[in-house]
Design an enzyme around this catalytic site. Structure first.
Site, PDB file in Angstrom:
ATOM      1  N   HIS A 582       0.849  -1.189   0.000  1.00  0.00           N
ATOM      2  CA  HIS A 582       0.000   0.000   0.000  1.00  0.00           C
ATOM      3  C   HIS A 582       0.887   1.242   0.000  1.00  0.00           C
ATOM      4  O   HIS A 582       2.113   1.155   0.128  1.00  0.00           O
ATOM      5  CB  HIS A 582      -0.901   0.013   1.238  1.00  0.00           C
ATOM      6  N   ASP A 584       0.960   5.183   1.902  1.00  0.00           N
ATOM      7  CA  ASP A 584       0.382   5.761   3.114  1.00  0.00           C
ATOM      8  C   ASP A 584      -0.552   6.934   2.879  1.00  0.00           C
ATOM      9  O   ASP A 584      -1.425   7.188   3.701  1.00  0.00           O
ATOM     10  CB  ASP A 584       1.500   6.189   4.069  1.00  0.00           C
ATOM     11  N   HIS A 654       4.824  -0.140  -0.038  1.00  0.00           N
ATOM     12  CA  HIS A 654       5.508  -1.034   0.889  1.00  0.00           C
ATOM     13  C   HIS A 654       4.521  -2.006   1.510  1.00  0.00           C
ATOM     14  O   HIS A 654       3.306  -1.803   1.470  1.00  0.00           O
ATOM     15  CB  HIS A 654       6.219  -0.234   1.981  1.00  0.00           C
ATOM     16  N   ARG A 664       6.048  -9.787  16.744  1.00  0.00           N
ATOM     17  CA  ARG A 664       6.761  -8.680  16.098  1.00  0.00           C
ATOM     18  C   ARG A 664       6.186  -7.364  16.605  1.00  0.00           C
ATOM     19  O   ARG A 664       4.997  -7.078  16.416  1.00  0.00           O
ATOM     20  CB  ARG A 664       6.590  -8.779  14.581  1.00  0.00           C
TER      21      ARG A 664
END
Length: 736
Positions: A582, A584, A654, A664
């Protein structure tokens, strides 16, 4: 049919063209008609919708649900009725067609008008049997927009929630979210419904699924193709072509049957007579037919259509047929594709290859293009001829949705402008265009923190305005924030886990600075850890502000601590991403390589960063791509103290690979140059600290000069800070 020089006959010819063009392709459609009133006639669905919305704002939830549901069902019944009547009246007046082949002059005009009138009377009578007169009137553009964006289901979702009908609320929420996938509040609501015991997975159904069935088949075909299951791919691509044609016919039928008002005069020199009005109406109808190409080729939630949608399917189909060993099918499909692009070199070469492999032209000579595709192309070209005639002589405005339109269809006087428009529509961004960043940032500035090193820059990351900085946090700081995340999760009692909005195979926990402060005030987490969460965000801002040499101050747009972890038992054979590719601050369309900076994207975001806290997990790799969302240009493995920064625009698509083991954790941060878009939650936390006598020393305020953020934060009363904080927190907390 020849166009005569007499202007009146030109207008008649245009009108006849509308009805000639409506009969080439016919597909069966459902004909069920539901009653909208005691008389059995369908009432105006727009009136019911207005009544439902009015009841909604008066919090009359039962009435709101009843009226909005009725408006949806009556609209669907109206669409089915129009299609049924369209099909029934296709042959009305066909007995006159033989006269049109032999008559000329005024008699031809009279027979043509008689034929048109019989068709119109058939349609009017058919619709009148099922729809009340008021229900046949055109609806406003606002109502079209409401139903086109599925906003009715937005109202229904909260209405059913208020009525404690959670299954229906979940269904309405999911139906709205399909077309509005970036609507963060609805995404948050859906996750709440998933955690409710009374709501099962079966509740999350798309109530408008039938309208988008071709996309479901398209995705299945792509999946089969990516798995090299060529036999299944052939079946799926064939089905996709057929369903796409059906959807096109459904759209065209609505164009023909929907009530219309006569166009207004657009130029004072026009006489505005009946023939002029008829010509304008006919051209509008033909243009509506053509617009179905774009409407059907636009995915739910997208703002533009996929170019060459039908030819692209044929391209995939012939390749799948060749891979599956069906050479005869591949040849027929290629010949269908050549109807769109008759001189395409690749298609001609493939056709020769397939023919030779099959055994020569003799064995392939009986393989002609698909009859359905031939009719589709023939009809489209006839419509385009009439429309371009109107563009040339009647000042009609038309945007051709097809890239394959042959040049000889366009009048000579329009070709230069037409060519320029074709080049604009067909042009895809070149590599140089993709690397052009108009954000105003320029990578390569100083790094104002001892111990922080530049690990990767634009060159190593194969992009523009990208950087990887290491040493931003110490191991002790990472451990403290990880402990904060664990403590906050324990307090929230999220043992059931919150499923990720991007994949069903992962869960996540999110924590904002304000939430951490509130937990610290309640003694649930350490006060020092909550303050550290705020401090490291400031540290990231100062570093990125300096490195990207921003000429203006950077304000936090949003930040929160996010931890992702896999759901046990759902990890085998995963093909998904933890966070799909996508951009931002705009809506990325990989098919067209365009990125649309418009709502619902966060268009105010200018600079992005991710500060990582750990590396003891599997997967979860951050990566950059080109605008096709497939070509990976750089990969970054997270670890404690690593900060990835980049401009938020279309040069930096990204994503994140699937997290398959471990947990994570990272702190995503987004910055804006616009002070009115700054993060009010963060400022509320700072104000609460100040009220407790604990000043917040920001990294950028240690000294004046470079890297300092302008203090444009005075003048907001405590009341204004709190008025909308709860609603804002609901929208933002779950954002990744």
């Amino acid at each position: 049919m020849a166009l005569r020089s007499n202007p009146l006959r030109v207008y008649v010819a245009l009108t006849i063209g509308v009805f000639f063009s409506s009969g080439f392709l016919t597909f069966a459609a459902g004909s069920g008609i539901s009653s909208g009133s005691a008389s059995g006639l369908l009432q105006p669905y727009d009136l019911l919708y207005y009544m439902g919305v009015r009841a909604y704002f008066f919090e009359e939830w039962d009435k709101a649900a009843e009226h909005i549901e009725k408006s949806i069902s009556i609209r669907q019944a109206l669409l089915r009725t129009r299609r049924k009547c369209h099909d029934e009246c296709l042959s009305a007046g066909d007995g006159i067609l033989s006269y049109l082949e032999t008559q000329t002059g005024d008699l031809w005009d009279l027979y043509a008008l008689d034929w048109v009138q019989r068709r119109a009377e058939c349609a009017r009578f058919c619709v009148g049997r099922a729809v009340a007169p008021a229900g046949q009137l055109p609806v406003s553009a606002d109502i079209d927009y409401e139903f086109g964006t599925r906003n009715a289901y937005n109202f229904l979702q909260l209405t059913y929630f208020k009525l404690n009908k959670m299954t229906k609320a979940a269904s309405a929420a999911h139906t709205f979210f399909v077309t509005n996938p970036s609507h963060l509040e609805m995404r948050n609501n859906i996750e709440k419904y998933r955690r409710m015991e009374e709501v099962s997975e079966d509740a999350f159904v798309d109530r408008e699924k039938e309208l988008e069935r071709h996309w479901e088949v398209y995705d299945s075909a792509v999946q089969a193709e990516s798995s090299s299951d060529w036999k299944r791919a052939v079946e799926q691509w064939k089905d996709c072509v057929n369903v796409t044609l059906q959807q096109m016919e459904e759209c065209r039928a609505q164009c023909a049957m929907a009530s219309k008002t006569l166009p207004e005069d657009e130029a004072p020199e026009r006489t505005g007579g009946v023939y002029e009005k008829a010509a304008a109406l006919s051209l509008s109808l033909l243009a509506c037919h053509q617009s179905c190409v774009s409407l059907v080729a636009t995915r739910p939630g997208r703002v533009s259509s996929q170019e060459d949608f039908l030819p692209t399917q044929l391209e995939h189909l012939h390749i799948a047929q060749f891979k599956a060993g069906d050479l005869r099918g591949a040849i027929q499909t290629l010949r269908s594709l050549l109807l769109f692009y008759p001189s395409d070199a690749d298609s001609l070469n493939n056709l020769q290859l397939y023919s030779e492999t099959l055994g020569g032209d003799a064995d392939a000579s009986d393989l002609v293009p698909s009859q359905e595709i031939s009719r589709y192309v023939k009809r489209s070209l006839q419509e385009k001829k009439l429309i371009y005639f109107g563009v040339e002589h009647l000042n009609f405005t038309f945007t051709d949705p097809d890239l394959w339109t042959p040049e000889d269809i366009v009048p000579e006087s329009l070709r230069e402008k037409w060519r320029a428009e074709r080049e604009r529509l067909s042009g895809t961004p070149t590599e140089e265009e993709e690397e052009t960043d108009d954000s105003g940032f320029y990578a390569g500035g100083p790094v104002p923190q001892v111990g922080v090193t530049i690990t990767m820059d634009d060159v190593k990351l194969n992009g523009t305005n990208r950087v990887v900085l290491d040493g931003v946090l110490t191991q002790e700081e990472c451990d403290a924030i990880l402990q904060l995340a664990s403590s906050a999760t324990s307090v929230a009692d999220s043992s059931r886990g919150r499923r990720s909005p991007y994949t069903p195979h992962e869960r996540f926990e999110g924590l904002t600075v304000l939430r951490a402060l509130k937990l610290a005030q309640d003694g649930m987490v350490n006060q020092s850890d909550a303050r550290l969460l705020h401090e490291i965000g400031e540290r990231a801002r100062v570093l990125l502000h300096s490195y990207f040499r921003s000429p203006t101050g950077l304000f936090f747009a949003f930040s929160h601590l996010v931890c992702r972890s896999p759901i046990p038992g759902h990890q085998e054979g995963r093909m998904d991403l933890s966070h799909p590719v996508h951009v931002d601050n705009c809506i990325l369309e990989p098919e067209t390589k365009q990125c649309w900076r418009e709502a619902p994207a966060f268009t105010h975001r200018d600079l992005s960063g991710i500060l990582y806290l750990n590396e003891d997990f599997e997967g979860g790799e951050f990566f950059f791509t080109k605008r096709d969302a497939k070509t990976v240009t750089a990969r970054i493995q997270p670890k404690c103290g690593r900060l990835v920064g980049f401009s938020s625009g279309p040069v930096n698509p990204h994503g994140v690979t699937a997290v398959t083991s471990g947990r994570r954790c990272a702190l995503p941060v987004w910055f804006t140059k616009e002070t009115h878009h700054r993060d009010m939650e963060r400022e509320e936390a700072e104000a609460l600290w100040a009220a407790d006598g604990q000043s917040v020393l920001k990294e950028g305020e240690k000294k004046d000069g470079e890297g300092a953020q302008p203090a444009a934060r005075q003048g907001r009363s405590q009341a204004s800070q709190g008025r909308s904080k709860e609603a804002r927190r609901e929208i933002r907390r779950d954002e990744l």
